[in-house]
Design an enzyme around this catalytic site. Structure first.
Site, mmCIF file in Angstrom:
data_model
loop_
_atom_site.group_PDB
_atom_site.id
_atom_site.type_symbol
_atom_site.label_atom_id
_atom_site.label_comp_id
_atom_site.label_asym_id
_atom_site.label_seq_id
_atom_site.Cartn_x
_atom_site.Cartn_y
_atom_site.Cartn_z
ATOM 1 N N PHE A 156 1.095 -1.096 -0.140
ATOM 2 C CA PHE A 156 0.099 0.054 0.030
ATOM 3 C C PHE A 156 0.690 1.347 0.062
ATOM 4 C CE2 PHE A 156 -2.880 -3.042 2.385
ATOM 5 C CZ PHE A 156 -4.020 -3.051 1.602
ATOM 6 N N ILE A 157 1.912 1.345 -0.857
ATOM 7 C CA ILE A 157 2.615 2.434 -0.819
ATOM 8 C C ILE A 157 2.248 3.637 -1.929
ATOM 9 C CG2 ILE A 157 5.395 3.511 -0.988
ATOM 10 C CD1 ILE A 157 4.442 1.373 1.556
ATOM 11 N N GLU A 363 -1.989 6.436 7.671
ATOM 12 C CA GLU A 363 -1.303 7.178 8.371
ATOM 13 C C GLU A 363 -1.498 6.949 9.924
ATOM 14 O OE1 GLU A 363 0.333 11.017 7.955
ATOM 15 O OE2 GLU A 363 0.365 10.684 5.547
HETATM 16 N N1 CAA Z 1 7.757 10.258 18.927
HETATM 17 C C1 CAA Z 1 9.057 9.715 19.338
HETATM 18 N N2 CAA Z 1 9.207 8.529 19.782
HETATM 19 C C2 CAA Z 1 8.265 7.584 20.075
HETATM 20 C C3 CAA Z 1 6.876 8.143 19.573
HETATM 21 C C4 CAA Z 1 6.591 9.355 19.178
HETATM 22 N N3 CAA Z 1 5.377 9.913 18.652
HETATM 23 N N4 CAA Z 1 5.869 7.260 19.804
HETATM 24 C C5 CAA Z 1 6.675 6.130 20.262
HETATM 25 N N5 CAA Z 1 7.990 6.416 20.411
HETATM 26 C C6 CAA Z 1 9.132 5.630 20.998
HETATM 27 C C7 CAA Z 1 8.550 5.266 22.588
HETATM 28 O O1 CAA Z 1 9.128 6.360 23.414
HETATM 29 C C8 CAA Z 1 9.390 3.962 22.750
HETATM 30 O O2 CAA Z 1 10.693 4.288 22.988
HETATM 31 P P1 CAA Z 1 11.563 3.335 24.027
HETATM 32 O O3 CAA Z 1 11.161 1.997 23.499
HETATM 33 O O4 CAA Z 1 12.795 3.595 23.789
HETATM 34 O O5 CAA Z 1 10.659 3.739 25.316
HETATM 35 C C9 CAA Z 1 9.235 3.081 21.075
HETATM 36 O O6 CAA Z 1 8.874 4.417 20.380
HETATM 37 C C10 CAA Z 1 8.051 2.269 21.271
HETATM 38 O O7 CAA Z 1 6.887 2.871 21.668
HETATM 39 P P2 CAA Z 1 5.614 2.135 22.009
HETATM 40 O O8 CAA Z 1 5.710 0.923 23.012
HETATM 41 O O9 CAA Z 1 4.320 3.135 22.083
HETATM 42 O O10 CAA Z 1 5.388 1.442 20.328
HETATM 43 P P3 CAA Z 1 4.380 0.292 19.928
HETATM 44 O O11 CAA Z 1 4.872 -0.761 19.069
HETATM 45 O O12 CAA Z 1 3.304 0.153 21.155
HETATM 46 O O13 CAA Z 1 3.646 1.196 18.597
HETATM 47 C C11 CAA Z 1 2.062 2.618 17.614
HETATM 48 C C12 CAA Z 1 2.965 2.379 18.700
HETATM 49 C C13 CAA Z 1 1.762 4.076 18.071
HETATM 50 C C14 CAA Z 1 0.856 1.769 17.608
HETATM 51 C C15 CAA Z 1 2.835 2.691 16.445
HETATM 52 O O14 CAA Z 1 3.103 1.386 16.024
HETATM 53 C C16 CAA Z 1 1.950 3.504 15.268
HETATM 54 O O15 CAA Z 1 1.966 4.620 15.052
HETATM 55 N N6 CAA Z 1 1.307 2.487 14.385
HETATM 56 C C17 CAA Z 1 0.542 2.759 13.053
HETATM 57 C C18 CAA Z 1 1.405 2.839 11.891
HETATM 58 C C19 CAA Z 1 1.293 4.060 10.949
HETATM 59 O O16 CAA Z 1 0.780 4.982 11.371
HETATM 60 N N7 CAA Z 1 1.382 3.627 9.743
HETATM 61 C C20 CAA Z 1 1.533 4.725 8.655
HETATM 62 C C21 CAA Z 1 2.182 4.277 7.423
HETATM 63 S S1 CAA Z 1 2.346 5.698 6.297
HETATM 64 C C22 CAA Z 1 0.904 6.151 5.794
HETATM 65 O O17 CAA Z 1 0.146 5.406 5.934
HETATM 66 C C23 CAA Z 1 1.182 6.934 4.631
HETATM 67 C C24 CAA Z 1 -0.020 7.325 3.866
HETATM 68 O O18 CAA Z 1 -1.125 6.535 3.802
HETATM 69 C C25 CAA Z 1 0.093 7.974 2.674
HETATM 70 P P1 FAD Z 2 -4.217 -3.592 10.365
HETATM 71 O O1 FAD Z 2 -3.037 -3.069 11.027
HETATM 72 O O2 FAD Z 2 -4.363 -5.012 10.065
HETATM 73 O O3 FAD Z 2 -5.681 -3.243 10.995
HETATM 74 C C1 FAD Z 2 -7.085 -3.871 10.895
HETATM 75 C C2 FAD Z 2 -7.928 -3.372 11.876
HETATM 76 O O4 FAD Z 2 -7.381 -3.831 13.106
HETATM 77 C C3 FAD Z 2 -7.819 -1.795 11.816
HETATM 78 O O5 FAD Z 2 -9.413 -1.570 12.122
HETATM 79 C C4 FAD Z 2 -7.156 -1.370 12.836
HETATM 80 O O6 FAD Z 2 -7.562 -0.210 13.393
HETATM 81 C C5 FAD Z 2 -7.575 -2.563 14.036
HETATM 82 N N1 FAD Z 2 -6.603 -2.608 15.111
HETATM 83 C C6 FAD Z 2 -5.242 -2.938 14.639
HETATM 84 N N2 FAD Z 2 -4.264 -3.159 15.895
HETATM 85 C C7 FAD Z 2 -5.281 -2.504 16.658
HETATM 86 C C8 FAD Z 2 -5.001 -2.183 18.121
HETATM 87 N N3 FAD Z 2 -3.822 -2.449 18.994
HETATM 88 N N4 FAD Z 2 -5.974 -1.788 18.937
HETATM 89 C C9 FAD Z 2 -7.448 -1.553 18.230
HETATM 90 N N5 FAD Z 2 -7.631 -1.822 16.966
HETATM 91 C C10 FAD Z 2 -6.515 -2.399 16.256
HETATM 92 N N6 FAD Z 2 1.560 2.763 4.108
HETATM 93 C C11 FAD Z 2 2.851 3.259 4.095
HETATM 94 O O7 FAD Z 2 3.993 2.861 4.782
HETATM 95 N N7 FAD Z 2 3.334 4.360 3.284
HETATM 96 C C12 FAD Z 2 2.288 4.844 2.472
HETATM 97 O O8 FAD Z 2 2.486 5.652 1.715
HETATM 98 C C13 FAD Z 2 0.876 4.139 2.756
HETATM 99 N N8 FAD Z 2 -0.055 4.749 1.690
HETATM 100 C C14 FAD Z 2 -1.427 3.908 1.926
HETATM 101 C C15 FAD Z 2 -2.355 4.347 1.064
HETATM 102 C C16 FAD Z 2 -3.576 3.598 0.915
HETATM 103 C C17 FAD Z 2 -4.788 4.068 0.219
HETATM 104 C C18 FAD Z 2 -3.727 2.710 1.986
HETATM 105 C C19 FAD Z 2 -5.123 1.725 2.111
HETATM 106 C C20 FAD Z 2 -2.637 2.502 2.894
HETATM 107 C C21 FAD Z 2 -1.685 2.982 2.976
HETATM 108 N N9 FAD Z 2 -0.389 2.653 3.693
HETATM 109 C C22 FAD Z 2 0.746 3.256 3.702
HETATM 110 C C23 FAD Z 2 -0.893 1.814 4.869
HETATM 111 C C24 FAD Z 2 -1.654 2.255 6.000
HETATM 112 O O9 FAD Z 2 -0.942 2.945 6.721
HETATM 113 C C25 FAD Z 2 -2.185 1.029 6.719
HETATM 114 O O10 FAD Z 2 -3.176 0.328 5.807
HETATM 115 C C26 FAD Z 2 -2.487 1.190 8.137
HETATM 116 O O11 FAD Z 2 -1.598 1.683 8.821
HETATM 117 C C27 FAD Z 2 -3.427 0.058 8.807
HETATM 118 O O12 FAD Z 2 -2.829 -0.944 8.717
HETATM 119 P P2 FAD Z 2 -3.426 -2.274 7.923
HETATM 120 O O13 FAD Z 2 -4.087 -2.006 6.725
HETATM 121 O O14 FAD Z 2 -2.168 -3.429 7.915
HETATM 122 O O15 FAD Z 2 -4.495 -2.681 9.078
#
Ligand code: CAA
Ligand code: FAD
Length: 379
Positions: A156-157, A363
């Site tokens: 999903f990038i 995100e």
């Molecule tokens: N800033 C700095 N450090 C941080 C931080 C922050 N906001 N959040 C956590 N950390 C650090 C913590 O301090 C901790 O450090 P230490 O171990 O040294 O104490 C470490 O990171 C681990 O923190 P957690 O125990 O809180 O980590 P976790 O494994 O429980 O995960 C989470 C936390 C918030 C669930 C994280 O995994 C998360 O944000 N998941 C979602 C992923 C995501 O957002 N993906 C987006 C992909 S990009 C995308 O989607 C782009 C697009 O669509 C265009």
């Molecule tokens: P999962 O993590 O498998 O989650 C499935 C369900 O379980 C969700 O409802 C979630 O909220 C729930 N869930 C999971 N864990 C927990 C928990 N601990 N507590 C409660 N509920 C939970 N990623 C990138 O790195 N770069 C990109 O540029 C990027 N662009 C994207 C563009 C699109 C159009 C899409 C669809 C995705 C993109 N992503 C990108 C990935 C996106 O960040 C992930 O899809 C998102 O973070 C969720 O991960 P997943 O799809 O694996 O769902």
């Protein structure tokens, strides 16, 4: 109410608004149907400096503050959330380099963006979405050759199939875990680096979303961004900065849906009067308007805190979560107000409703945002 926005901020907002109204809104539906964007849009955006907004001036970019960037993304979100997503991905992918890169890396990366290049941020994998620390792409260091070899698959990038430069997270530890997560720069065309399946999505269809395959991709040691094991922190700091921008695109999407629904409600007559005169319609409009304003304020607050240099993780998560939920609710109610006409593909309302759904997923899903908020509020 303009919070003392500067002349420059308002000028940029106006410039982007005109660009969106003239170049994006008229073709948003066509791009949606074609499941692709128009490269010339990126060219025009690049000429206006919109692809390198967070690149500091010393590296040739606009070096805009976060509030101004949010104002810009709101305007883009009004026209097409897909185009806005692709442009915002440039800022997302650039942040890690600005956070932890060397001067040489910053210069190389920013030069590509300054020339109109696109970037991609690759964290997510088939087995690691919300659990970002679960990345299994491996990076093996060869100290003698001063190289890393990367193997794995990213899912999903955004801009995956069209980017010129990629920021890729991989694990340098055999047993994985967040302490091994490391960021790397991988240029397009590096041998073994392939674009996989292109996603056929519900919404933001003009935004390119692809799988990436790394099959023995060898890159120089000098392409590592920050230290080995610093990647998780870099990713989290990057997402803190970028989440309010998802909020800003969501606000634009919601505002546009609201505007169209209000205009329609004043025109459309049933029972001999405009549907705008019915209190149940007015209630929907009042809630929509209130939530769009509240979302915008949360976005500005998170961005202003970032610009002031104070900790804003909780506020970034609140802005993203509330604005995304607002976009989903407001676009759904816009369709409701427009009845069958809102449900038709002839009308942009249904596209906005499909586009809004992703705001609650990428995100970090809104469940993850609520986890972040609860952790900050309670511990
Ligand atoms: N800033 C700095 N450090 C941080 C931080 C922050 N906001 N959040 C956590 N950390 C650090 C913590 O301090 C901790 O450090 P230490 O171990 O040294 O104490 C470490 O990171 C681990 O923190 P957690 O125990 O809180 O980590 P976790 O494994 O429980 O995960 C989470 C936390 C918030 C669930 C994280 O995994 C998360 O944000 N998941 C979602 C992923 C995501 O957002 N993906 C987006 C992909 S990009 C995308 O989607 C782009 C697009 O669509 C265009
Ligand atoms: P999962 O993590 O498998 O989650 C499935 C369900 O379980 C969700 O409802 C979630 O909220 C729930 N869930 C999971 N864990 C927990 C928990 N601990 N507590 C409660 N509920 C939970 N990623 C990138 O790195 N770069 C990109 O540029 C990027 N662009 C994207 C563009 C699109 C159009 C899409 C669809 C995705 C993109 N992503 C990108 C990935 C996106 O960040 C992930 O899809 C998102 O973070 C969720 O991960 P997943 O799809 O694996 O769902």
């Amino acid at each position: 109410m303009n919070f003392g926005f500067t002349e420059e901020q308002l000028e940029l907002q106006e410039m982007v608004r005109e660009f969106v109204e003239k170049e994006i809104t008229p073709i948003a539906g066509e791009m949606d149907a074609e499941n692709a964007t128009r490269p010339e849009l990126f060219k025009m955006a690049a000429d206006m400096g919109l692809l390198n907004v967070i690149v500091p001036e010393e590296y040739g970019g606009l070096g805009l503050d976060s509030v101004t960037v949010a104002m810009m993304y709101e305007e883009l979100g009004k026209g097409c959330a897909g185009v806005a997503t692709s442009m915002a991905a440039n800022a997302l992918a650039t942040a890690p380099v600005l956070i932890a890169g060397t001067d040489e890396q910053k210069r190389m990366w920013c030069d590509i963006l300054n020339e109109g290049g696109l970037a991609a941020f690759a964290l997510t994998e088939p087995g690691a979405g919300s659990d970002a620390g679960g990345v299994s792409t491996r990076a093996v260091h060869d100290k003698e050759k001063k190289t890393y070899t990367l193997n794995g698959t990213k899912a999903f990038i955004t801009n995956g199939g069209i980017a010129d430069i990629y920021l890729i997270f991989a694990n340098t530890r055999k047993d994985g875990g967040i302490r091994g997560l490391t960021a790397f720069i991988v240029p397009k065309g590096t041998p073994g680096f392939k674009v996989g399946r292109k996603e056929d999505k519900m919404g933001i269809r003009p935004s390119n979303t692809c799988e990436l395959i790394l099959d023995n991709v060898v890159i120089p040691e000098s392409n590592r961004v920050g230290r080995e094991g610093q990647g998780f922190r870099i990713a989290m700091q990057t997402l803190d900065s970028a989440r309010p921008f998802v909020g800003a695109v969501s606000v634009g999407l919601a505002q546009a849906a609201l505007d169209v629904a209000v205009a329609y409600a004043k025109e459309r007559k049933q029972f001999g009067q405009p549907i705008a005169s019915f209190e149940m319609v007015q209630e929907m409009v009042a809630d929509m308007a209130m939530k769009v304003d509240a979302a915008r304020l949360l976005v500005y607050r998170a961005c202003a805190m970032r610009d002031e240099g104070v900790v804003f993780t909780k506020e970034a998560a609140m802005a993203k979560c509330f604005a995304a939920d607002t976009a989903m609710e407001v676009t759904t109610n816009a369709v409701q107000i427009m009845g069958g006409y809102g449900y038709s593909k002839e009308n942009p309302a249904e596209k906005r409703m499909r586009d809004a759904k992703i705001m609650q997923i990428y995100e970090g899903t809104n469940q993850i945002q609520r986890l972040v908020i609860a952790n900050k509020v309670m511990y």
